[in-house]
Scaffold this motif. Sequence first.
Motif, PDB file in Angstrom:
ATOM      1  N   LEU A   1       0.870  -1.169   0.000  1.00  0.00           N
ATOM      2  CA  LEU A   1       0.000   0.000   0.000  1.00  0.00           C
ATOM      3  C   LEU A   1       0.909   1.221   0.000  1.00  0.00           C
ATOM      4  CD1 LEU A   1      -2.862   1.188   0.215  1.00  0.00           C
ATOM      5  CD2 LEU A   1      -2.632   1.033   2.680  1.00  0.00           C
TER       6      LEU A   1
ATOM      7  N   ARG B   1      -3.784  -8.812   2.284  1.00  0.00           N
ATOM      8  CA  ARG B   1      -4.850  -8.341   1.395  1.00  0.00           C
ATOM      9  C   ARG B   1      -6.187  -8.244   2.136  1.00  0.00           C
ATOM     10  NH1 ARG B   1      -5.090  -7.899  -3.845  1.00  0.00           N
ATOM     11  NH2 ARG B   1      -3.248  -9.153  -4.176  1.00  0.00           N
TER      12      ARG B   1
ATOM     13  N   LEU C   1      -7.112  -4.848   3.700  1.00  0.00           N
ATOM     14  CA  LEU C   1      -7.173  -3.659   2.857  1.00  0.00           C
ATOM     15  C   LEU C   1      -8.388  -2.788   3.163  1.00  0.00           C
ATOM     16  CD1 LEU C   1      -6.087  -1.898   0.604  1.00  0.00           C
ATOM     17  CD2 LEU C   1      -7.325  -3.363  -1.019  1.00  0.00           C
TER      18      LEU C   1
ATOM     19  N   VAL D   1      -8.185   1.082   4.304  1.00  0.00           N
ATOM     20  CA  VAL D   1      -8.781   2.187   3.539  1.00  0.00           C
ATOM     21  C   VAL D   1      -9.670   3.033   4.446  1.00  0.00           C
ATOM     22  CG1 VAL D   1     -10.382   2.736   1.658  1.00  0.00           C
ATOM     23  CG2 VAL D   1      -8.577   1.054   1.293  1.00  0.00           C
TER      24      VAL D   1
ATOM     25  N   PHE E   1      -3.665   6.834  -2.932  1.00  0.00           N
ATOM     26  CA  PHE E   1      -2.954   5.594  -2.622  1.00  0.00           C
ATOM     27  C   PHE E   1      -3.070   4.624  -3.787  1.00  0.00           C
ATOM     28  CE2 PHE E   1      -7.159   5.093  -0.746  1.00  0.00           C
ATOM     29  CZ  PHE E   1      -7.545   3.824  -1.150  1.00  0.00           C
TER      30      PHE E   1
ATOM     31  N   ILE F   1      -2.150   0.326  -4.865  1.00  0.00           N
ATOM     32  CA  ILE F   1      -2.024  -1.014  -4.303  1.00  0.00           C
ATOM     33  C   ILE F   1      -1.332  -1.893  -5.328  1.00  0.00           C
ATOM     34  CG2 ILE F   1      -3.308  -3.014  -3.468  1.00  0.00           C
ATOM     35  CD1 ILE F   1      -5.597  -0.864  -2.897  1.00  0.00           C
TER      36      ILE F   1
END
Length: 188
Positions: free
Chosen positions: A103, A146, A149, A153, A165, A167
Amino acid sequence: MEWLHSFTPDFFEPYLLPVFIFLARITDVTIGTLRIVFLTQGRKKLATLLGLAEVTVWLLAVSSVIQNVSGPLNFIAYVAGYSTGSYLGMTIVERLALGNIILRLVTRKDATALIDHLYRHNYGLTVVDATGREGHVQILFMVIKRRELDEMVQIIHQYNPNAFFSIEDVQRVHDGSLPYVGAPVMRR
């Protein structure tokens, strides 16, 4: 495949064979999607086993279509099964949330509160002061699982809703743990 024809010859070819082809294509394409994900993550053994299953099912589906070329429903079932398998495979990959990601967060706003929050919650990150098109920025780099995530966020939007951002998939992580346990609180 002959054992399937002996089941109900009059009913099988026009009705059951397209269903079989459709389900076989869903299965092999779904497996193929998972195989590609495992391959990109460096899980060679699992990818190899999935490849074996994928090709076996694919051969059954293709041989059924080739042996019964006259049935237009077979072609429709083949194409529809491929499309459905692609969708299903992607859905499974998303739900499994396998592997790690990088990230990369770029913010013009002071990110001290976000950085402190992440350190307090034992996330490892690297912070770089940089210059962007509009002046000073901070770049935060993190490797996270993952499946974390969505939560990350939300944290980013809470502390810095206008941050940019990106990924990126990570094949392998070495040296350290996720999240980094015992990370020091950053002092300024």
